[in-house]
Design a protein around this motif. Structure first.
Motif, PDB file in Angstrom:
ATOM      1  N   ALA A  28       1.006  -1.139   0.011  1.00 33.38           N
ATOM      2  CA  ALA A  28      -0.173  -0.070   0.078  1.00 33.38           C
ATOM      3  C   ALA A  28       1.088   1.307   0.054  1.00 33.38           C
ATOM      4  N   PRO A  29       0.515   2.222  -0.763  1.00 28.87           N
ATOM      5  CA  PRO A  29       1.110   3.517  -0.937  1.00 28.87           C
ATOM      6  C   PRO A  29       1.259   4.087   0.519  1.00 28.87           C
ATOM      7  N   ASN A  30       0.155   3.972   1.144  1.00 29.23           N
ATOM      8  CA  ASN A  30       0.087   4.788   2.520  1.00 29.23           C
ATOM      9  C   ASN A  30      -0.294   3.954   3.629  1.00 29.23           C
ATOM     10  N   PRO A  31       0.385   3.980   4.568  1.00 27.60           N
ATOM     11  CA  PRO A  31       0.242   3.233   6.039  1.00 27.60           C
ATOM     12  C   PRO A  31      -0.989   3.552   6.732  1.00 27.60           C
ATOM     13  N   VAL A  32      -1.192   2.840   7.985  1.00 26.83           N
ATOM     14  CA  VAL A  32      -2.631   2.983   8.469  1.00 26.83           C
ATOM     15  C   VAL A  32      -2.416   4.340   9.276  1.00 26.83           C
ATOM     16  N   ASN A  33      -3.298   5.324   9.027  1.00 26.41           N
ATOM     17  CA  ASN A  33      -3.244   6.848   9.656  1.00 26.41           C
ATOM     18  C   ASN A  33      -2.907   6.516  11.310  1.00 26.41           C
ATOM     19  N   SER A  34      -1.904   7.499  11.778  1.00 27.38           N
ATOM     20  CA  SER A  34      -1.557   7.509  12.973  1.00 27.38           C
ATOM     21  C   SER A  34      -2.619   7.763  13.830  1.00 27.38           C
ATOM     22  N   LYS A  35      -3.500   8.601  13.360  1.00 29.86           N
ATOM     23  CA  LYS A  35      -4.679   9.088  14.251  1.00 29.86           C
ATOM     24  C   LYS A  35      -5.604   7.707  14.466  1.00 29.86           C
ATOM     25  N   ILE A  36      -5.992   7.023  13.763  1.00 30.55           N
ATOM     26  CA  ILE A  36      -6.543   5.488  13.813  1.00 30.55           C
ATOM     27  C   ILE A  36      -5.861   4.822  14.904  1.00 30.55           C
ATOM     28  N   ILE A  37      -4.528   4.583  14.782  1.00 30.75           N
ATOM     29  CA  ILE A  37      -3.927   3.830  15.677  1.00 30.75           C
ATOM     30  C   ILE A  37      -3.693   4.271  16.760  1.00 30.75           C
ATOM     31  N   LYS A  38      -3.707   5.588  17.154  1.00 30.93           N
ATOM     32  CA  LYS A  38      -3.660   6.199  18.537  1.00 30.93           C
ATOM     33  C   LYS A  38      -5.100   6.286  19.079  1.00 30.93           C
ATOM     34  N   SER A  39      -6.273   6.369  18.349  1.00 31.40           N
ATOM     35  CA  SER A  39      -7.533   6.337  18.889  1.00 31.40           C
ATOM     36  C   SER A  39      -7.938   4.931  19.285  1.00 31.40           C
ATOM     37  N   ILE A  40      -7.401   3.834  18.512  1.00 30.59           N
ATOM     38  CA  ILE A  40      -7.834   2.313  18.833  1.00 30.59           C
ATOM     39  C   ILE A  40      -7.032   1.984  19.874  1.00 30.59           C
ATOM     40  N   LYS A  41      -5.851   2.392  20.158  1.00 27.42           N
ATOM     41  CA  LYS A  41      -4.913   2.157  21.094  1.00 27.42           C
ATOM     42  C   LYS A  41      -5.343   2.782  22.596  1.00 27.42           C
ATOM     43  N   GLN A  42      -5.980   3.933  22.472  1.00 24.67           N
ATOM     44  CA  GLN A  42      -6.620   4.631  23.698  1.00 24.67           C
ATOM     45  C   GLN A  42      -7.872   4.132  24.222  1.00 24.67           C
ATOM     46  N   LYS A  43      -8.609   3.144  23.182  1.00 22.10           N
ATOM     47  CA  LYS A  43      -9.698   2.654  23.690  1.00 22.10           C
ATOM     48  C   LYS A  43      -9.615   1.066  23.967  1.00 22.10           C
ATOM     49  N   LEU A  44      -8.629   0.170  23.553  1.00 25.53           N
ATOM     50  CA  LEU A  44      -8.626  -0.950  23.744  1.00 25.53           C
ATOM     51  C   LEU A  44      -7.431  -1.388  24.534  1.00 25.53           C
ATOM     52  N   PRO A  45      -7.559  -2.204  25.643  1.00 20.90           N
ATOM     53  CA  PRO A  45      -6.500  -2.736  26.318  1.00 20.90           C
ATOM     54  C   PRO A  45      -5.973  -4.208  25.706  1.00 20.90           C
ATOM     55  N   ALA A  46      -5.647  -4.046  24.266  1.00 22.06           N
ATOM     56  CA  ALA A  46      -5.265  -5.173  23.928  1.00 22.06           C
ATOM     57  C   ALA A  46      -4.074  -5.040  22.998  1.00 22.06           C
TER      58      ALA A  46
ATOM     59  N   GLU B 177      10.714   6.006   8.854  1.00 28.41           N
ATOM     60  CA  GLU B 177       9.918   6.907   9.291  1.00 28.41           C
ATOM     61  C   GLU B 177       8.536   6.597   9.297  1.00 28.41           C
ATOM     62  N   LYS B 178       7.980   5.736   8.413  1.00 21.61           N
ATOM     63  CA  LYS B 178       6.680   5.109   8.596  1.00 21.61           C
ATOM     64  C   LYS B 178       6.317   4.260   9.824  1.00 21.61           C
ATOM     65  N   VAL B 179       7.460   3.384  10.088  1.00 23.92           N
ATOM     66  CA  VAL B 179       7.557   2.628  11.059  1.00 23.92           C
ATOM     67  C   VAL B 179       7.529   3.505  12.536  1.00 23.92           C
ATOM     68  N   LYS B 180       8.234   4.478  12.443  1.00 23.71           N
ATOM     69  CA  LYS B 180       8.439   5.176  13.620  1.00 23.71           C
ATOM     70  C   LYS B 180       7.054   5.968  13.946  1.00 23.71           C
ATOM     71  N   ALA B 181       6.402   6.510  12.963  1.00 21.32           N
ATOM     72  CA  ALA B 181       5.280   6.872  13.176  1.00 21.32           C
ATOM     73  C   ALA B 181       4.159   5.976  13.865  1.00 21.32           C
ATOM     74  N   ALA B 182       4.079   4.905  13.255  1.00 25.01           N
ATOM     75  CA  ALA B 182       3.133   3.648  13.907  1.00 25.01           C
ATOM     76  C   ALA B 182       3.443   3.490  15.192  1.00 25.01           C
ATOM     77  N   PHE B 183       4.781   3.309  15.622  1.00 28.89           N
ATOM     78  CA  PHE B 183       5.116   2.896  17.021  1.00 28.89           C
ATOM     79  C   PHE B 183       4.721   4.129  18.015  1.00 28.89           C
ATOM     80  N   LEU B 184       5.140   5.365  17.531  1.00 32.08           N
ATOM     81  CA  LEU B 184       4.854   6.613  18.209  1.00 32.08           C
ATOM     82  C   LEU B 184       3.186   6.752  18.414  1.00 32.08           C
ATOM     83  N   ALA B 185       2.415   6.096  17.708  1.00 32.16           N
ATOM     84  CA  ALA B 185       1.013   6.461  17.544  1.00 32.16           C
ATOM     85  C   ALA B 185       0.527   5.533  18.674  1.00 32.16           C
TER      86      ALA B 185
END
Length: 252
Positions: free
Chosen positions: A181-199, A211-219
């Motif tokens: 995929a040209p674009n990875p999963v949006n950091s906002k989606i990762i962050k929002s789900i992580k805030q809601k799910l204890p999984a 850079e894209k991997v870092k963004a995913a981790f940081l999110a």
């Protein structure tokens, strides 16, 4: 039933240390695989995921044996595109329910056909909510699954989908933009789900640069899955490994 892989994933979450999985398509296994597997072993990759949307060779077992030979000790986790992509020789299986789509075969249908086989094996089962996110173009997984991915700019839809899966009892969640995929999963989606799910939260697709991997981790991603980005060269795996070594030192 074993629980080593699940415990390792949960320990990654508890410690906050982050992890890497290398996704290998069995169709891509060739004469160069041995050296790449040896490098993966030396880089201390956390997991090797094995599978793909379209398997053209019936070589799952051969692939597992090759991995065992050249990357001993690295847990092998099946990432199946269908019920035929099963082998009891793996350590664990991501028992994927495609909760982002409405294809009954990938929500429960394929699972029914393989469940009795799994029950007779000693493989570890990881009940996983699998969510396809729009990565900017139609990928093979979208075509094979015959489902529409979740939009990459509406986190609330992804959060609602993940919560539904969690309330249904799924224990792990995999956000995937699709291979190449040209674009990875949006950091906002990762962050929002992580805030809601204890999984444990696994993120893959389109992660072809540090850079894209870092963004995913940081999110908030706990485990990133690198596929195409490491298929022909281990350079990205080395860069991510080096980054994580520094990250873990700073975190401690």
């Amino acid at each position: 039933m074993r629980n080593e892989v699940g415990e390792k994933l949960k320990s990654i979450v508890r410690s906050g240390r982050k992890g890497i999985a290398w996704l290998i398509d069995p169709d891509d296994m060739d004469e160069n695989s041995a050296s790449r597997l040896q490098e993966a072993k030396s880089l201390k990759i956390d997991f090797i995921f094995l599978g793909g949307s379209l398997i053209q060779k019936n070589n799952i077992n051969d692939s597992i044996r090759l991995i065992r030979m050249y990357a001993p000790g690295v847990p092998i986790v099946l990432f199946p595109g269908s019920s035929i992509q099963f082998s009891e020789e793996a350590d664990a299986i991501l028992f994927l329910s495609l909760i982002s789509g409405r294809n009954p075969e990938l929500l429960i249908g394929q699972h029914v056909s393989v469940a009795p086989i799994i029950a007779k094996s000693n493989i570890e089962v990881l009940p996983t909510g699998y969510m396809l996110i729009d990565g900017g173009e139609k990928t093979s997984v979208h075509y094979i699954s015959q489902t529409i991915p979740l939009p990459n700019h509406h986190p609330e839809l992804s959060v609602a989908t993940a919560l539904a899966g969690y309330y249904l009892g799924l224990q792990y969640f995999y956000l995937d933009a699709g291979s190449g995929a040209p674009n990875p999963v949006n950091s906002k989606i990762i962050k929002s789900i992580k805030q809601k799910l204890p999984a444990p939260l696994i993120v893959g697709g389109g992660l072809n640069s540090l850079e894209k991997v870092k963004a995913a981790f940081l999110a908030g991603a706990d485990l990133v899955v690198i596929g195409n980005g490491a298929g022909k060269s281990s350079a990205l795996l080395k860069e991510v490994n080096s980054y994580l070594e520094t990250y873990r030192i700073m975190a401690n």
